[in-house]
Design a protein around this motif. Structure first.
Motif, PDB file in Angstrom:
ATOM      1  N   PHE A 181      36.612  36.517  30.329  1.00  0.00           N
ATOM      2  CA  PHE A 181      36.569  37.811  31.012  1.00  0.00           C
ATOM      3  C   PHE A 181      37.179  38.945  30.190  1.00  0.00           C
ATOM      4  CE2 PHE A 181      35.742  34.866  34.387  1.00  0.00           C
ATOM      5  CZ  PHE A 181      34.753  35.518  35.111  1.00  0.00           C
ATOM      6  N   ASP A 182      37.768  38.609  29.047  1.00  0.00           N
ATOM      7  CA  ASP A 182      38.305  39.638  28.143  1.00  0.00           C
ATOM      8  C   ASP A 182      37.140  40.139  27.282  1.00  0.00           C
ATOM      9  OD1 ASP A 182      39.837  41.271  26.547  1.00  0.00           O
ATOM     10  OD2 ASP A 182      40.795  39.639  25.442  1.00  0.00           O
ATOM     11  N   LYS A 183      36.289  40.947  27.910  1.00  0.00           N
ATOM     12  CA  LYS A 183      35.024  41.352  27.286  1.00  0.00           C
ATOM     13  C   LYS A 183      35.223  42.105  25.969  1.00  0.00           C
ATOM     14  CE  LYS A 183      32.563  39.704  30.678  1.00  0.00           C
ATOM     15  NZ  LYS A 183      32.101  38.345  30.592  1.00  0.00           N
ATOM     16  N   ASP A 184      36.256  42.945  25.890  1.00  0.00           N
ATOM     17  CA  ASP A 184      36.479  43.718  24.657  1.00  0.00           C
ATOM     18  C   ASP A 184      37.389  42.987  23.664  1.00  0.00           C
ATOM     19  OD1 ASP A 184      38.876  44.012  25.992  1.00  0.00           O
ATOM     20  OD2 ASP A 184      38.680  46.179  26.277  1.00  0.00           O
ATOM     21  N   GLY A 225      42.816  40.995  24.186  1.00  0.00           N
ATOM     22  CA  GLY A 225      43.949  40.177  24.598  1.00  0.00           C
ATOM     23  C   GLY A 225      44.562  40.564  25.926  1.00  0.00           C
ATOM     24  N   LYS A 226      43.885  41.422  26.666  1.00  0.00           N
ATOM     25  CA  LYS A 226      44.369  41.821  27.986  1.00  0.00           C
ATOM     26  C   LYS A 226      43.165  42.208  28.837  1.00  0.00           C
ATOM     27  CE  LYS A 226      45.313  46.272  25.874  1.00  0.00           C
ATOM     28  NZ  LYS A 226      46.346  47.161  25.396  1.00  0.00           N
ATOM     29  N   TRP A 227      43.394  42.249  30.142  1.00  0.00           N
ATOM     30  CA  TRP A 227      42.322  42.628  31.062  1.00  0.00           C
ATOM     31  C   TRP A 227      42.587  44.012  31.623  1.00  0.00           C
ATOM     32  CZ3 TRP A 227      41.719  37.859  34.819  1.00  0.00           C
ATOM     33  CH2 TRP A 227      41.073  36.826  34.155  1.00  0.00           C
ATOM     34  N   ASN A 228      41.624  44.906  31.417  1.00  0.00           N
ATOM     35  CA  ASN A 228      41.684  46.194  32.093  1.00  0.00           C
ATOM     36  C   ASN A 228      41.227  45.987  33.543  1.00  0.00           C
ATOM     37  OD1 ASN A 228      38.787  46.240  32.143  1.00  0.00           O
ATOM     38  ND2 ASN A 228      38.777  47.081  30.066  1.00  0.00           N
ATOM     39  N   LEU A 229      41.239  47.036  34.328  1.00  0.00           N
ATOM     40  CA  LEU A 229      40.893  46.920  35.747  1.00  0.00           C
ATOM     41  C   LEU A 229      39.483  46.360  35.942  1.00  0.00           C
ATOM     42  CD1 LEU A 229      41.688  47.317  38.690  1.00  0.00           C
ATOM     43  CD2 LEU A 229      40.854  49.677  38.510  1.00  0.00           C
ATOM     44  N   LYS A 230      38.538  46.809  35.127  1.00  0.00           N
ATOM     45  CA  LYS A 230      37.159  46.325  35.244  1.00  0.00           C
ATOM     46  C   LYS A 230      37.093  44.815  34.998  1.00  0.00           C
ATOM     47  CE  LYS A 230      32.514  47.478  33.558  1.00  0.00           C
ATOM     48  NZ  LYS A 230      31.986  46.292  32.896  1.00  0.00           N
TER      49      LYS A 230
END
Length: 124
Positions: free
Chosen positions: A36-39, A42-47
């Protein structure tokens, strides 16, 4: 004597001697997080958090749940959920509700033995 002792799901996920999640659980959490870390930062944004929530629960998290995540688990200065925060979230859930963690893992293609049986990742 803990009621957890008789729980085969708990035993599958948690090393009773150390209280740590078992290596197989660590690996699954890492795979789910990376998926789910599409970009790949190393972290998840809200999306990314909401995409995970929808895939896991069938709907995005309520704002109050997002606030609780930000307040309770490790995030960066922009409130993006770090892997360590995601791990903390699942560590707490697994200790108290191992069956819920197993249910979540099943949504991501794992079976009751924590083996990947189907993958949601797109192969490029």
């Amino acid at each position: 004597m803990s009621e957890q002792l008789e729980d085969p799901v708990y035993d599958l996920m948690v090393d009773e001697e150390t209280g740590d999640l078992r290596p197989k659980v660590d690996k699954i959490l890492e795979e789910i997080f990376n998926n789910f870390d599409k970009d790949k930062d190393g972290k998840w944004n809200l999306k990314e958090i909401q995409e995970f929530a929808t895939a896991t629960n069938g709907r995005p998290f309520e704002d109050s749940v997002i606030e609780e995540i930000v307040e309770s688990f490790e995030v960066d200065e922009e409130n993006a959920l770090l892997y360590s925060g995601f791990y903390q979230m699942y560590y707490m859930q697994t200790l108290s509700e191992p069956a819920e963690t197993l249910k979540d893992f099943k949504k991501h293609g794992y079976d009751e033995n924590l083996d990947l049986v189907s993958s949601r990742t797109e192969k490029s």
